[in-house]
Design a protein around this motif. Structure first.
Motif, PDB file in Angstrom:
ATOM      1  N   SER A  28      -7.591   0.112  18.521  1.00 28.17           N
ATOM      2  CA  SER A  28      -7.897  -0.120  17.096  1.00 28.17           C
ATOM      3  C   SER A  28      -6.998   0.720  16.195  1.00 28.17           C
ATOM      4  N   ILE A  29      -6.697   1.936  16.615  1.00 27.63           N
ATOM      5  CA  ILE A  29      -5.791   2.787  15.843  1.00 27.63           C
ATOM      6  C   ILE A  29      -4.376   2.227  15.928  1.00 27.63           C
ATOM      7  N   ALA A  30      -4.001   1.752  17.111  1.00 30.16           N
ATOM      8  CA  ALA A  30      -2.658   1.176  17.287  1.00 30.16           C
ATOM      9  C   ALA A  30      -2.462  -0.020  16.371  1.00 30.16           C
ATOM     10  N   LEU A  31      -3.466  -0.885  16.283  1.00 34.18           N
ATOM     11  CA  LEU A  31      -3.362  -2.049  15.406  1.00 34.18           C
ATOM     12  C   LEU A  31      -3.275  -1.652  13.939  1.00 34.18           C
ATOM     13  N   GLY A  34       0.270   1.072  13.921  1.00 35.08           N
ATOM     14  CA  GLY A  34       1.537   0.778  14.591  1.00 35.08           C
ATOM     15  C   GLY A  34       1.972   1.870  15.551  1.00 35.08           C
ATOM     16  N   THR A  35       1.199   2.950  15.628  1.00 35.57           N
ATOM     17  CA  THR A  35       1.453   3.987  16.620  1.00 35.57           C
ATOM     18  C   THR A  35       0.281   4.006  17.591  1.00 35.57           C
ATOM     19  N   VAL A  36       0.554   4.382  18.824  1.00 38.41           N
ATOM     20  CA  VAL A  36      -0.457   4.282  19.875  1.00 38.41           C
ATOM     21  C   VAL A  36      -0.937   5.675  20.277  1.00 38.41           C
ATOM     22  N   PRO A  37      -2.214   5.986  20.013  1.00 37.96           N
ATOM     23  CA  PRO A  37      -2.774   7.246  20.482  1.00 37.96           C
ATOM     24  C   PRO A  37      -3.011   7.186  21.989  1.00 37.96           C
ATOM     25  N   VAL A  38      -2.644   8.255  22.669  1.00 33.53           N
ATOM     26  CA  VAL A  38      -2.766   8.332  24.128  1.00 33.53           C
ATOM     27  C   VAL A  38      -3.404   9.670  24.476  1.00 33.53           C
ATOM     28  N   THR A  44     -10.716  14.645  28.466  1.00 29.73           N
ATOM     29  CA  THR A  44     -10.615  14.045  27.131  1.00 29.73           C
ATOM     30  C   THR A  44     -10.786  15.056  25.998  1.00 29.73           C
ATOM     31  N   SER A  45     -11.091  16.305  26.325  1.00 26.75           N
ATOM     32  CA  SER A  45     -11.184  17.326  25.284  1.00 26.75           C
ATOM     33  C   SER A  45      -9.795  17.842  24.887  1.00 26.75           C
ATOM     34  N   LEU A  46      -8.800  17.579  25.730  1.00 28.65           N
ATOM     35  CA  LEU A  46      -7.432  17.992  25.401  1.00 28.65           C
ATOM     36  C   LEU A  46      -6.888  17.141  24.266  1.00 28.65           C
ATOM     37  N   PRO A  47      -5.996  17.695  23.470  1.00 26.13           N
ATOM     38  CA  PRO A  47      -5.421  16.882  22.389  1.00 26.13           C
ATOM     39  C   PRO A  47      -4.548  15.773  22.978  1.00 26.13           C
ATOM     40  N   GLY A  48      -4.583  14.642  22.326  1.00 27.06           N
ATOM     41  CA  GLY A  48      -3.742  13.529  22.733  1.00 27.06           C
ATOM     42  C   GLY A  48      -2.430  13.572  21.969  1.00 27.06           C
ATOM     43  N   PHE A  49      -1.697  12.487  22.032  1.00 29.66           N
ATOM     44  CA  PHE A  49      -0.450  12.371  21.292  1.00 29.66           C
ATOM     45  C   PHE A  49      -0.265  10.914  20.921  1.00 29.66           C
ATOM     46  N   THR A  50       0.672  10.630  20.053  1.00 31.94           N
ATOM     47  CA  THR A  50       0.944   9.245  19.678  1.00 31.94           C
ATOM     48  C   THR A  50       2.378   8.890  20.038  1.00 31.94           C
ATOM     49  N   VAL A  51       2.563   7.616  20.342  1.00 32.81           N
ATOM     50  CA  VAL A  51       3.895   7.079  20.609  1.00 32.81           C
ATOM     51  C   VAL A  51       4.059   5.815  19.764  1.00 32.81           C
ATOM     52  N   SER A  52       5.281   5.423  19.572  1.00 31.41           N
ATOM     53  CA  SER A  52       5.530   4.198  18.817  1.00 31.41           C
ATOM     54  C   SER A  52       5.043   2.996  19.619  1.00 31.41           C
TER      55      SER A  52
END
Length: 67
Positions: A28-31, A34-38, A44-52
């Motif tokens: 839903s965030i990707a849509l 336009g960036t994809v949270p991973v 899952t408590s660790l911080p994620g990151f985003t990619v194009s």
């Protein structure tokens, strides 16, 4: 990227049978952005990151090509 409780995270169907060696993503965030949270599905408590979106497509495409 912080872990937001109201974000719906999706894990690969290849991670079935209790497999936690996988990444999760938030479609839903990707849509919306336009960036994809991973994030890491093992902790899952660790911080994620985003990619194009294009980097995510390349990543997923390369995984599909290996299977």
């Amino acid at each position: 990227m912080s872990t937001t409780p109201d974000v719906h995270w999706v894990k690969s169907s290849y991670s079935a049978n209790g497999g936690n060696n996988c990444v999760e993503w938030a479609p839903s965030i990707a849509l919306a952005t336009g960036t994809v949270p991973v994030r890491d599905s093992k902790d899952t408590s660790l911080p994620g990151f985003t990619v194009s979106g294009s980097a995510w497509s390349t990543f997923v495409g390369s995984l599909k090509a290996q299977s």
